[in-house]
Every structure is written in structure tokens, then in C-alpha cells.
Design a protein around this motif. Structure first.
Motif, PDB file in Angstrom:
ATOM      1  N   GLY A 122      -6.190 -18.956   7.240  1.00 30.64           N
ATOM      2  CA  GLY A 122      -5.588 -20.247   6.983  1.00 30.64           C
ATOM      3  C   GLY A 122      -4.080 -20.239   7.182  1.00 30.64           C
ATOM      4  N   SER A 123      -3.470 -21.383   6.869  1.00 31.57           N
ATOM      5  CA  SER A 123      -2.034 -21.563   7.077  1.00 31.57           C
ATOM      6  C   SER A 123      -1.385 -22.187   5.844  1.00 31.57           C
ATOM      7  CB  SER A 123      -1.780 -22.485   8.279  1.00 31.57           C
ATOM      8  OG  SER A 123      -2.304 -21.938   9.469  1.00 31.57           O
ATOM      9  N   ARG A 181       2.716 -14.435  13.886  1.00 30.99           N
ATOM     10  CA  ARG A 181       1.950 -15.249  12.935  1.00 30.99           C
ATOM     11  C   ARG A 181       2.844 -16.182  12.131  1.00 30.99           C
ATOM     12  NH1 ARG A 181      -0.642 -12.877   8.816  1.00 30.99           N
ATOM     13  NH2 ARG A 181       0.807 -11.105   8.678  1.00 30.99           N
ATOM     14  N   THR A 207       6.615 -18.223  11.484  1.00 33.67           N
ATOM     15  CA  THR A 207       7.762 -18.793  12.182  1.00 33.67           C
ATOM     16  C   THR A 207       8.764 -19.304  11.158  1.00 33.67           C
ATOM     17  OG1 THR A 207       6.360 -19.488  14.036  1.00 33.67           O
ATOM     18  CG2 THR A 207       8.534 -20.509  13.851  1.00 33.67           C
ATOM     19  N   ASN A 211       0.803 -18.704   9.674  1.00 30.28           N
ATOM     20  CA  ASN A 211      -0.523 -18.915  10.266  1.00 30.28           C
ATOM     21  C   ASN A 211      -1.310 -17.611  10.253  1.00 30.28           C
ATOM     22  OD1 ASN A 211       0.232 -21.585  10.883  1.00 30.28           O
ATOM     23  ND2 ASN A 211       1.041 -20.957  12.880  1.00 30.28           N
ATOM     24  N   SER A 212      -2.601 -17.731  10.456  1.00 34.91           N
ATOM     25  CA  SER A 212      -3.487 -16.556  10.505  1.00 34.91           C
ATOM     26  C   SER A 212      -3.235 -15.636   9.319  1.00 34.91           C
ATOM     27  CB  SER A 212      -3.277 -15.793  11.822  1.00 34.91           C
ATOM     28  OG  SER A 212      -3.523 -16.620  12.932  1.00 34.91           O
ATOM     29  N   ARG A 232       2.859 -23.642   4.739  1.00 36.04           N
ATOM     30  CA  ARG A 232       4.259 -23.783   5.106  1.00 36.04           C
ATOM     31  C   ARG A 232       5.105 -23.784   3.836  1.00 36.04           C
ATOM     32  NH1 ARG A 232       7.751 -28.445   8.253  1.00 36.04           N
ATOM     33  NH2 ARG A 232       7.502 -29.548   6.271  1.00 36.04           N
ATOM     34  N   GLN A 260       6.645 -21.162   8.364  1.00 38.69           N
ATOM     35  CA  GLN A 260       5.284 -21.533   8.749  1.00 38.69           C
ATOM     36  C   GLN A 260       4.472 -20.251   8.866  1.00 38.69           C
ATOM     37  OE1 GLN A 260       3.794 -24.643   9.252  1.00 38.69           O
ATOM     38  NE2 GLN A 260       1.910 -23.420   9.401  1.00 38.69           N
TER      39      GLN A 260
END
Length: 124
Positions: free
Chosen positions: A16-17, A66, A68, A83-84, A19, A81
Motif C-alpha cells: 500500500g501507500s 519507492r 519520494t 509506495n510499495s 503520504r 510519498q
């Protein structure tokens, strides 16, 4: 004195992600470098990513590709951010600011100002 307040942490399943956000206030003009750190229980605080006043970014190998890091100067806000996400990303994540240019690798002792942290939990 710079104040940093993080938000955006939570619980997510692997893959999942999330932020994260960090709002800076009070003397932000003296911060030339901002970064994200994390600390898991029983482990040292480790640098995750940093961004310079000119926008140059740096990532720890463990998150490269992954995560940012970015910033929105008009809002004095720093983002991460993610991700993964993996279970090993589980930690308390901190926003930090440094009064001078960025140095590498990212080390907690080089940063002057810290937020209180936001928890990220990734389940398998």
C-alpha cells in the motif's frame, strides 16, 4: 525557532501507500535542508530522505524507488510519498530541518529541528 508538525501516518497493508506531510512554522527562512527520518522500536533513528533548498533529493538505499520526498514552499510543507510499503517500513517517522546545506549520508545528529513524529505501521 522552527516548529515542525507531521501528519499522515497510519496503518496499511504491505504494498500500500501513504503520504506524510510536515508543516513548518517560525523561522523557516533559516532551514536550508529538510529531511525525513524513521525509528523502529529498539533501533537507531535512520535517515530516509532529504531535500535541499534548491530541490536536490537524496534517498536511503532501503527506500530508493519507492519513496519520494517533495516540498511546497508556498505552504511551508514537506511531503514523503511512500509506495510499495513493506512491513520493515514500520516505524515512527520524523520530519527534521537543518539550518545549513544538506550533507550526506543523512544523519540525525546533523539536523537542528525535529517534529514529534507520526506512526506508520505496515502489516503483511
Amino acid at each position: 525557532q522552527v516548529q515542525l508538525v507531521e501528519s499522515g501516518g497510519g496503518s496499511v497493508q504491505a504494498g500500500g501507500s501513504l503520504r506524510l506531510s510536515c508543516v513548518a512554522s517560525g523561522g523557516t527562512y533559516i532551514t536550508d535542508c529538510m529531511g525525513w527520518f524513521r525509528q523502529a522500536p529498539g533501533k537507531e533513528r535512520e535517515g530516509v530522505a532529504s531535500i535541499s533548498v534548491r530541490g536536490s533529493t537524496y534517498y536511503a538505499d532501503s527506500v530508493k524507488g519507492r519513496f519520494t520526498i517533495s516540498k511546497e514552499n508556498a505552504k511551508n510543507t514537506l511531503y514523503l510519498q511512500m509506495n510499495s510499503l513493506k512491513p520493515e517500513d514500520t516505524a515512527l517517522y520524523f520530519c527534521a530541518a537543518r539550518a545549513y546545506f544538506c550533507v550526506y549520508p543523512i544523519r540525525a545528529r546533523d539536523y537542528n529541528y525535529w517534529g514529534q513524529g507520526t506512526q506508520v505501521t505496515v502489516s503483511s
